[in-house]
Enzyme design. Sequence first.
Site, PDB file in Angstrom:
ATOM      1  N   CYS A  25      20.420 -31.408   2.780  1.00 51.23           N
ATOM      2  CA  CYS A  25      20.404 -29.855   2.242  1.00 51.23           C
ATOM      3  C   CYS A  25      21.518 -29.617   1.021  1.00 51.23           C
ATOM      4  CB  CYS A  25      20.647 -28.841   3.133  1.00 51.23           C
ATOM      5  SG  CYS A  25      19.507 -28.829   4.440  1.00 51.23           S
ATOM      6  N   HIS A  31      12.728 -22.944   1.675  1.00 50.31           N
ATOM      7  CA  HIS A  31      12.020 -22.691   3.169  1.00 50.31           C
ATOM      8  C   HIS A  31      11.101 -21.705   2.871  1.00 50.31           C
ATOM      9  CE1 HIS A  31      15.026 -25.214   4.632  1.00 50.31           C
ATOM     10  NE2 HIS A  31      16.195 -24.345   3.900  1.00 50.31           N
ATOM     11  N   HIS A  75      11.020 -16.089  -3.589  1.00 54.07           N
ATOM     12  CA  HIS A  75      11.087 -16.921  -4.707  1.00 54.07           C
ATOM     13  C   HIS A  75      12.033 -17.098  -5.719  1.00 54.07           C
ATOM     14  CE1 HIS A  75       6.817 -16.914  -3.113  1.00 54.07           C
ATOM     15  NE2 HIS A  75       6.597 -18.272  -3.907  1.00 54.07           N
ATOM     16  N   GLU A 136      14.646 -20.428   9.527  1.00 54.58           N
ATOM     17  CA  GLU A 136      14.467 -21.454   8.357  1.00 54.58           C
ATOM     18  C   GLU A 136      13.429 -22.310   8.217  1.00 54.58           C
ATOM     19  OE1 GLU A 136      18.411 -22.905   6.157  1.00 54.58           O
ATOM     20  OE2 GLU A 136      17.668 -24.599   7.297  1.00 54.58           O
TER      21      GLU A 136
END
Length: 150
Positions: A25, A31, A75, A136
């Site tokens: 990560c 996600h 986004h 998530e």
Amino acid sequence: MAKIRITKKFEFEAGHALYGYDGKCKNLHGHSYKLYVTVIGKPIKQDGHVKNGMVIDFGDLKRIVKQEIVDVFDHAMVFNRQSEHKATAEKLQSEGHAIILVDYQPTSENLVIDFAHRIQKHLPSGVSLHSLRLQETESSYAEWFASDNM
């Protein structure tokens, strides 16, 4: 009169990177988030009131969460402004990308705390934020409960 909890689910796509993290990560990734917002209150008991029987109109809750969370984060890439990712973020922003710089490591845990603060201040009198669940992945989520934060 009984208090009732109502929940509405929201979905949005967002990316982040965890600066200094020792796993995958640390890389830029995204996600398909699911956010479950639960509020609590007493249903309106007033004959003739257009929202009689409701704690809050689901449409009003949708408007708040859409404005404060979904429209902001959907986004977008989220970066900690105090990390080395700031330079990358500023470059991407200058090229027209949706970038959000926050004052924390953008983990699900910290995002859900941020979201709680953003939502709470817009709820009408008599309606309180009870809990949030930020999912998530299909198997991983962070939860925030008002009762844990008093």
